[in-house]
Design an enzyme around this catalytic site. Sequence first.
Site: not given
Ligand code: FAD
Length: 291
Positions: A108-109, A148, A77, A51, A17, A49, A152
């Site tokens: 995204g966070d 996660y 990403h 972060a 990465e 992307y 998460h």
């Molecule tokens: P989601 O899948 O949306 O999940 C986030 C939270 O919402 C979880 O608690 C989940 O249980 C909940 N949730 C999911 N779907 C729903 C729904 N339909 N209704 C209600 N709640 C729901 N961040 C960056 O800014 N740039 C990057 O390039 C980046 N790369 C990453 C790569 C990996 C492999 C990982 C593990 C993380 C990365 N992150 C990155 C961090 C990521 O953006 C954060 O962890 C963010 O908080 C969650 O993203 P997610 O796509 O997992 O979100």
Amino acid sequence: MKIISIIKDNKPSLSFEVFPPKTDTAFASIQAATEEIAELHPAFVSVIYGAGGGTGRYTLDIAKNIKEEHGVPTLAHLTCVSSTKEMVHSKIEAMKAAGIENVMALRGDLTPELAQSDRSTWHYRNAIDLVRELKESGADFCIGGACYPEIHPESHNQQQDIAYLKEKVDAGCDFLTTQMFFDNNLFFNFLYKIREAGITVPVVPGIMPITNANQVARAIQLSGSFMPQRFKSLVDKFGDNPKAMEQAGIAYATDQIIDLYANGIANVHVYSMNKPAVARKIQANLSEIIR
Ligand code: FAD
């Protein structure tokens, strides 16, 4: 090349990465580091992307360069939180134009301000919304999603987290990549639970080599990962000696990776974070295994 076909090949392999620069002035030095990593010819390179210090503005440039100049498949990403529909559509069009085949679809966070704001007005609330958008884009992207093993940080329980993950995969994820973890048992337990929940896509474990003591606090803050005593002892003992800490951190990550291969995992993703020397040493440690 589609990442899913690399993963399904089922041969032990490593992917790395990298993150993009924040500014134009940093572009040349960051690109040079990403190219050194590409020259190791990993299975693929993923480009984050916005972060880890970088910005999404350059994600495509770095991904395109690694693919076209070094012949290494890339995974670009993309995050969607706080983006408008127009912003996401223009990013998708730019990816199509750049010939990007693989996209990691992320929410995204949430910044403290975003966490306080009214989510009912957002077009993209979760990564699943972006996965749907990518599927509807007309491009045949291979789509990855995040997962996660230690749940998460915003989730209250693992069952609900896995239920949402299943919906995200069903919306169109071809594979998943995990958050970092330092105890492989947590990963294997998670794998068992998601398989039981009916999630069948390949899961790529993400391993973060911790090579200096300062990284530890940041890694825990970002991921909430559990630090096994074996790992804490290593940081206690070698944390003040940078070279020893780097060697010990690489050995710990290598050990995790060998255990994953030995237990049937084919592709392991290394959070190499623009550190070619670290990526090179891990790859060298595994030279006979990933030959
Ligand atoms: P989601 O899948 O949306 O999940 C986030 C939270 O919402 C979880 O608690 C989940 O249980 C909940 N949730 C999911 N779907 C729903 C729904 N339909 N209704 C209600 N709640 C729901 N961040 C960056 O800014 N740039 C990057 O390039 C980046 N790369 C990453 C790569 C990996 C492999 C990982 C593990 C993380 C990365 N992150 C990155 C961090 C990521 O953006 C954060 O962890 C963010 O908080 C969650 O993203 P997610 O796509 O997992 O979100």
